[in-house]
Design an enzyme around this catalytic site. Structure first.
Site, PDB file in Angstrom:
ATOM      1  N   ALA A   3       4.614  -7.817   9.354  1.00 37.22           N
ATOM      2  CA  ALA A   3       4.159  -6.764   8.439  1.00 37.22           C
ATOM      3  C   ALA A   3       2.736  -6.324   8.733  1.00 37.22           C
ATOM      4  CB  ALA A   3       4.268  -7.251   6.991  1.00 37.22           C
ATOM      5  N   LYS A  31       7.307   7.163   8.264  1.00 29.28           N
ATOM      6  CA  LYS A  31       6.406   8.026   9.035  1.00 29.28           C
ATOM      7  C   LYS A  31       6.638   7.915  10.536  1.00 29.28           C
ATOM      8  CE  LYS A  31       2.897   7.970   5.431  1.00 29.28           C
ATOM      9  NZ  LYS A  31       3.813   7.369   4.448  1.00 29.28           N
ATOM     10  N   LYS A  67       3.889   3.409  15.050  1.00 32.74           N
ATOM     11  CA  LYS A  67       4.970   2.612  14.462  1.00 32.74           C
ATOM     12  C   LYS A  67       6.294   2.895  15.162  1.00 32.74           C
ATOM     13  CE  LYS A  67       4.775   0.113  11.486  1.00 32.74           C
ATOM     14  NZ  LYS A  67       4.525  -1.345  11.502  1.00 32.74           N
ATOM     15  N   VAL A  74       5.345   2.508  -1.204  1.00 36.34           N
ATOM     16  CA  VAL A  74       5.640   1.521  -2.239  1.00 36.34           C
ATOM     17  C   VAL A  74       4.637   1.682  -3.372  1.00 36.34           C
ATOM     18  CG1 VAL A  74       6.800  -0.163  -0.791  1.00 36.34           C
ATOM     19  CG2 VAL A  74       4.324  -0.215  -0.968  1.00 36.34           C
ATOM     20  N   LEU A  75       5.127   1.489  -4.584  1.00 37.20           N
ATOM     21  CA  LEU A  75       4.305   1.697  -5.770  1.00 37.20           C
ATOM     22  C   LEU A  75       3.205   0.652  -5.837  1.00 37.20           C
ATOM     23  CD1 LEU A  75       7.175   2.337  -8.317  1.00 37.20           C
ATOM     24  CD2 LEU A  75       5.689   4.040  -7.288  1.00 37.20           C
ATOM     25  N   GLY A  76       1.970   1.114  -5.937  1.00 37.17           N
ATOM     26  CA  GLY A  76       0.867   0.193  -6.162  1.00 37.17           C
ATOM     27  C   GLY A  76       0.353  -0.514  -4.940  1.00 37.17           C
ATOM     28  N   ARG A  98      -4.382  16.341   4.644  1.00 34.94           N
ATOM     29  CA  ARG A  98      -5.310  15.538   5.436  1.00 34.94           C
ATOM     30  C   ARG A  98      -4.828  15.474   6.888  1.00 34.94           C
ATOM     31  NH1 ARG A  98      -5.255  10.215   1.878  1.00 34.94           N
ATOM     32  NH2 ARG A  98      -3.043  10.657   2.152  1.00 34.94           N
ATOM     33  N   GLU A 108      -1.065  14.583   8.098  1.00 34.74           N
ATOM     34  CA  GLU A 108      -0.212  14.444   6.922  1.00 34.74           C
ATOM     35  C   GLU A 108       0.904  15.481   6.913  1.00 34.74           C
ATOM     36  OE1 GLU A 108      -1.203  13.063   2.456  1.00 34.74           O
ATOM     37  OE2 GLU A 108      -2.187  14.907   3.087  1.00 34.74           O
TER      38      GLU A 108
END
Length: 625
Positions: A363, A410, A422, A448-450, A539, A542
């Site tokens: 990861a 992405k 990636k 992912v949230l947060g 940005r 993006e």
């Protein structure tokens, strides 16, 4: 202090009195309140028998183990069963014992149990009503007015519990069921449908609503939360159905609705047996273990009892936090926290050789798109591509059975350096999948949230400081999932692969970022007049929208509904060797040169144009508006 046994004895005496009262009332009704003299001897003896028989039956059915103030439907059912048995047994015993003539009238045998049931149930109901009024009656006029959204069992239980609260005063319920319209729940009326919230809030001056639908699908609860946000009402929500059913929390332990309630999905169900089979009792290694995804992976892995969990990260602070958390919450798991750089071949080889992991979850990566686009472009290549190669090659050399690469949406038709690196990392794993005995799996998912660096924590900080909230473009959309969901699906994918697959997660529907910003502002109890939204322009690197699959890829289903397998283009022979010649350059490389090289290695990579013109267009749009 009066003992519980004393109270039980008083209740028993009350029921014995009920037996006597019901017996004589049955006689009085039978004879129009004038009992003939010749029937009295049988009545007296029969009463004695009824007291003994029915008192014994009532006690045998456990009517005196409960507490009157909590008397409810189960108690009434227990009374009904006891009285039904008494109605059958009492006449049999009375007929045998009583020898007087005339005998006890048959109507008495029929009426007396009914009267006894009414007495026993009624006294309990009256006592509970009196006690609740005595304890909580004065609270009904106090508390903050609140509307309960939902009409099911959870809503009923919530209204009952809140009726004893000095904090809240339920003014009514809203539910979409036609059958419940106009009904009452503990004195609170169903005032309409959930879409009527704005009207009801204005009519009753309500500033809070509680969503009481723990068993509903997440889309339903999300829609209801959105209704609250748009009505300008602060939304609260009851705990999840699993927490309520297991008794970990009460229905009344409401919490604030957060952004995950607006964006999240239904809970993920993974095949725990399948995952446990390849993790339990095995050494597991996680790179990037101090990050958002890496640390959650470690928590999820801990559930499956690995023999040792090797946590590898370059961040000393991330490792420290993880070690402290595991010492408190997972003391039974043997954890090893190791500082190191995934590009350091000596350190990575040493760790692999020492712990011989059964599975490696890779990861570690640079993932922030704008930061990696210009001044850090070469470092993104070295960390995301060379780092992946070093860890993957070391895993092959050490004979690691499984290797799972954490990738991103992405990487699909990338327009930025991070996405292109990636995608290159994916191809590295695909190339190595043909070498050695290590199974390589690649798992793609979106935001992912947060997570660290994501838009949601940024919005929360901007709202807390009074704004403005900065959104790059009015039409920009993103996929979202929770960190635990992503980690669980990573574990599931790791158990399913045969080597070289790219697993694609079901990311649901994309979310417009500007709508997310508006909902979060309203969720905080403010309006867009209080906290402005400012568009800053796309940005560097993006996209307006993210993709999950490249155009040239096809997918096939797996046995898990939220995972599909993509068929990607094969890697040519000699490709990995040529790539390594470039990766092992020891000099700094400029961003323009990096982008040019990435286009050679990733044909689908099309760098995004400079962002300044987009900013100008957006600013003009705002000015015209």
């Amino acid at each position: 202090m009066i003992s519980k046994n004393y109270y039980s004895f008083l209740v028993f005496l009350s029921d014995v009195f009920g037996v006597v009262l019901a017996w004589w009332l049955a006689y009085l009704v039978r004879f129009n309140f004038a009992i003939p003299q010749e029937f009295l001897p049988a009545a007296v003896v029969g009463l004695g028998v009824a007291i003994v028989v029915q008192g014994s039956i009532l006690r045998a059915f456990g009517l005196y183990r409960g507490v009157w103030v909590f008397a409810s439907l189960p108690d009434l059912l227990r009374i009904a069963r006891a009285v039904a048995v008494a109605a059958l047994v009492t006449p049999l015993v009375v007929v045998v014992v009583v020898r007087y003539h005339p005998e006890v009238p048959r109507l008495v045998f029929l009426m007396q149990p009914l009267l006894l049931a009414i007495y026993a149930g009624g006294t309990r109901a009256l006592y509970r009503t009196w006690k609740e009024f005595h304890l909580y009656g004065a609270l009904r006029a106090l508390g903050e007015p609140v509307v309960v959204l939902g009409g099911g069992e959870a809503a009923v239980n919530l209204v009952r519990e809140l009726s004893r609260s000095a904090e809240w005063r339920v003014v009514g319920l809203l539910d979409d069921s036609r059958a419940r319209q106009g009904r009452e729940v503990y004195g609170c009326k169903v005032l309409g449908r959930i879409d009527d919230l704005a009207r009801v809030a204005d009519e009753f001056k309500v500033r809070h609503a509680i969503i009481a639908m723990p068993g509903a699908r997440h889309e339903v609860r999300r829609a209801v939360a959105s209704v609250c946000v748009r009505a300008g009402v602060k939304a609260l929500i009851v705990p999840g159905i699993e927490d309520v059913m297991t008794g970990r929390v009460k229905v009344s332990e409401v919490r604030k609705v957060d952004v995950e309630d607006l964006l999240g999905r239904d809970p993920v169900r993974i095949d725990t047996l399948e995952v446990r089979e390849y993790l339990r009792g095995k050494a597991v290694m996680v790179t990037g273990a101090g990050g958002s995804i890496g640390s959650e992976l470690c928590r999820q892995i801990a559930r499956f009892e690995p023999s040792v969990l090797v946590c590898f990260d370059i961040s000393e602070f991330g490792l420290y936090r993880l070690a402290e958390e595991f010492a408190v919450h997972y003391p039974h798991v043997q954890i090893v926290v190791l500082a190191g750089d995934v590009k350091d071949v000596v350190r990575v080889d040493e760790v692999m050789a020492r712990y011989r992991p059964h599975v490696v979850f890779h990861a570690a990566a640079y993932k922030h798109v704008p930061l990696m686009e210009d001044d850090n472009a070469w470092q993104a290549v070295r960390n995301n591509v060379l780092g992946t190669w070093q860890v993957a090659r070391s895993a092959v050399t050490a004979g690691v059975p499984r290797f799972v690469l954490v990738s991103t949406d992405k990487a699909v038709n990338p327009t930025n350096v991070m996405g292109a690196t990636k995608r290159l990392a994916e191809r590295v794993c695909q190339a190595l999948a043909r070498q050695g005995r290590t199974q390589f799996e690649i798992v793609r998912f979106g935001n992912v949230l947060g997570s660290a660096g994501s838009v949601i924590p940024k919005f929360q900080e901007q709202i807390a400081s009074g704004g403005p909230v900065t959104v790059t473009h009015p039409e920009i959309t993103r996929f979202f999932m929770s960190i635990p969901e992503a980690a669980q699906l990573l574990l599931q994918a790791g158990s399913m692969g045969q080597g070289g697959e790219i697993f694609v997660m079901d990311m649901g529907e994309p979310v417009r970022i500007v709508e997310l910003a508006r909902d979060m502002i309203r969720l905080s109890g403010r309006s867009e007049d209080d906290v402005r939204i400012v568009f800053t322009g796309l940005r560097p690197g993006e996209k307006l929208y993210e993709e999950v699959l490249a155009d040239s890829e096809q997918t096939r289903a797996t046995h898990h509904p939220k995972l599909r397998i993509a068929r990607a283009q094969p890697v040519e022979d000699g490709w990995i060797e040529a790539l390594l010649l470039w990766l092992r350059q020891r000099r700094a490389v400029g961003a323009a040169e990096v982008r040019g090289e990435l286009r050679r290695w990733v044909p689908e990579y099309v760098p995004s144009p400079p962002s300044a013109p987009v900013l100008t267009v957006v600013e003009k749009t705002i000015q015209r508006a």
